[in-house]
Design an enzyme around this catalytic site. Structure first.
Site, short mmCIF file in Angstrom:
data_model
loop_
_atom_site.label_atom_id
_atom_site.label_comp_id
_atom_site.label_asym_id
_atom_site.label_seq_id
_atom_site.Cartn_x
_atom_site.Cartn_y
_atom_site.Cartn_z
N HIS A 21 -16.95 2.70 -42.10
CA HIS A 21 -17.07 3.57 -40.99
C HIS A 21 -18.56 3.89 -40.68
CE1 HIS A 21 -16.09 6.69 -38.39
NE2 HIS A 21 -17.14 7.27 -38.82
N ASP A 23 -6.85 16.74 -36.50
CA ASP A 23 -8.18 16.58 -36.17
C ASP A 23 -8.23 16.09 -34.83
OD1 ASP A 23 -11.14 15.63 -36.75
OD2 ASP A 23 -10.38 13.72 -36.05
N ARG A 35 -13.82 20.96 -30.42
CA ARG A 35 -15.30 21.09 -30.64
C ARG A 35 -16.33 20.17 -29.68
NH1 ARG A 35 -15.09 17.56 -35.85
NH2 ARG A 35 -17.22 18.02 -35.76
N SER A 88 -13.54 15.64 -40.48
CA SER A 88 -13.17 15.03 -39.37
C SER A 88 -12.97 13.42 -39.67
CB SER A 88 -13.96 15.29 -38.04
OG SER A 88 -13.45 14.35 -36.92
N LYS A 128 -9.30 11.21 -41.28
CA LYS A 128 -8.76 9.98 -40.70
C LYS A 128 -9.00 8.79 -41.75
CE LYS A 128 -11.38 10.89 -37.32
NZ LYS A 128 -12.23 11.46 -36.00
N1 URA Z 1 -16.91 11.29 -35.46
C1 URA Z 1 -15.62 12.08 -35.94
O1 URA Z 1 -14.63 11.40 -36.01
N2 URA Z 1 -15.80 13.18 -36.07
C2 URA Z 1 -16.95 13.96 -35.89
O2 URA Z 1 -16.75 15.30 -35.97
C3 URA Z 1 -17.80 13.47 -35.48
C4 URA Z 1 -17.93 11.95 -35.29
#
Ligand code: URA
Length: 434
Positions: A83, A164, A171, A186, A190
């Site tokens: 990621h 999320d 957010r 967050s 995932k």
């Molecule tokens: N990417 C995400 O998935 N969440 C965040 O809070 C910031 C970047």
């Protein structure tokens, strides 16, 4: 039974939230019982007060529990994912995924679409004729289990961490994105829900990244590594520089072309370096000792995997990539040494040319983007081409040129002619650091 006002007040006053409070507020928010304005107030309280490690861990697990969790433990090969926190010209997933599959791991790469000035991996791959991002779980399983493929890049289904999805959108419009516990939970909710056995994080630092400060990036990386490790996912992170764009292209089909160059054994040195650094981390994370990704890349096996991976998702690896109907050249006003190519400005220009979207769901142009002709440290003559702009809609050129007005700094004195360089991979954060 907790209630929203007491949870908000508790965090506002600097107290540690209890597990019961966290579980309740995430579940109630997902169900619509806690209102957006209440969650916005809580997010702002977290922004100012922070969270302890047990709080972030519980928050992450509550978000995972809001949806489904995939499981790949039945696959014959270990799973590993990467990621990136996002950067301009970051096309690393494209060569990395088939490379790591060719090294012997299974790579479930659940990705997103771009919003704003950083591109999305799915948008890039969708520039390949026929390629499809939306796969169901059975298709993902079948492709990962296929020994000739073993890699999938697809859209994360709406069932993964729905809390999320809702919270991130909130957010985004309430000034609460830039909070380390909220970003870490967050991303990791995932990634853990996605079911990967190991994870390598590429945490970007610099003008083109979320985190412009190395201490913040380190804190974010450490929090995410700890969350992954606590959840049983072998997690490591690399802090990598994002002051100038990665490689020479920003834009969907342009980036695919550059990724193909890397798979063919060429490509820009920084893209090759980062692809190999992340591949080594991923291969080590799943215990494939003795496999050197550089040898696998040089053998052509990663290119074969790419072709199999694209075809497995309906794409035609031999089809020509779309080319823009219009191009325009940005030239250097003076002569000297290029000492800055600003990543954020290049990302914004690519976005304004049509490579990215301003609002969720907007169509992107496959062929739009910026192709750079110079890198930091190059010597240029007055009038030399610095970049070519690509778009199907030429009325966008003006706004893109405006974004690039200060993007290139060409040094004319001895002092500013020496570009400041820092290594691409700045630091490694391993499990022990959590
Ligand atoms: N990417 C995400 O998935 N969440 C965040 O809070 C910031 C970047």
């Amino acid at each position: 039974m907790p209630d929203a006002v007491s949870v908000i007040a508790s965090k506002r006053d600097g107290h540690e939230l209890t597990s019961a409070q966290i579980d309740w507020v995430i579940d109630a928010y997902t169900r619509g019982e806690v209102a957006d304005e209440q969650m916005a107030a809580l997010a702002m309280a977290v922004y100012f007060r922070g969270m302890t490690r047990p709080e972030v861990s519980r928050w992450t697990h509550a978000m995972i529990a809001s949806g489904t969790r995939l499981d790949f433990t039945h696959l014959p090969r270990p799973t590993v994912d990467k990621h990136s926190t996002g950067g301009v010209g970051d096309k690393i997933t494209l060569p990395l995924t088939p490379l790591v599959a060719a090294c012997g791991a299974a790579v479930p790469q659940l990705s997103g679409r771009g919003l704003g000035h950083t591109g999305g991996t799915l948008d890039k791959l969708e520039s390949i004729p026929g390629w499809r991002a939306d796969l169901d779980n059975a298709e993902i399983d079948r492709i990962l289990a296929d020994p000739a493929v073993g890699a999938v890049v697809c859209a994360a289904g709406s069932g993964l961490a729905p809390a999320d999805k809702k919270l991130y959108a909130l957010r985004d419009v309430t000034g609460t994105v830039e909070s380390i516990p909220l970003i870490a939970s967050s991303i990791m909710s995932k990634k853990i829900a996605e079911g990967t056995g190991a994870l390598v994080l590429d945490v970007k630092v610099g003008s083109g990244a979320f985190m412009t400060d190395v201490d913040d990036a380190r804190a974010l990386a450490r929090t995410m590594v700890a969350l992954g490790t606590d959840a049983g996912v072998r997690t490591t992170a690399l802090l990598t520089a994002m002051d100038e764009p990665l490689g020479c292209t920003a834009g969907n089909a342009l980036e695919v072309r550059e990724a193909l160059d890397v798979l063919a054994g060429a490509g820009p040195p920084d893209v090759v370096e980062l692809t190999l650094a992340l591949a080594r981390e991923m291969v080590a994370a799943v215990g494939l000792d003795g496999v050197d990704p550089a040898d696998v890349l040089a053998s052509g096996a990663a290119m074969d995997r790419w072709r199999a991976m694209i075809a497995a998702q309906g794409g035609d690896p031999d089809a020509p990539l779309p080319a823009a109907a219009h191009t325009d050249t940005v030239r250097s006003a003076g002569a000297g040494i290029v000492h800055r190519v600003d990543a954020r400005a290049v990302g914004i220009a690519a976005w304004r040319l049509g490579a990215g979207r301003a609002v969720q769901g907007e169509q992107v142009q496959a062929s739009a983007g910026v192709e750079l002709h110079v890198r930091r440290g190059d010597r240029v003559a007055a009038g030399a081409p610095l970049a070519t702009l690509h778009t199907d809609t030429p009325e966008r050129f003006e706004a893109a040129r405006a974004a690039l007005a200060d993007a290139f700094a060409v040094g004319r004195t001895e002092e500013d002619a020496r570009p400041v360089t820092r290594p691409l991979v700045l630091e490694r954060i391993g499990e022990a650091a959590g």
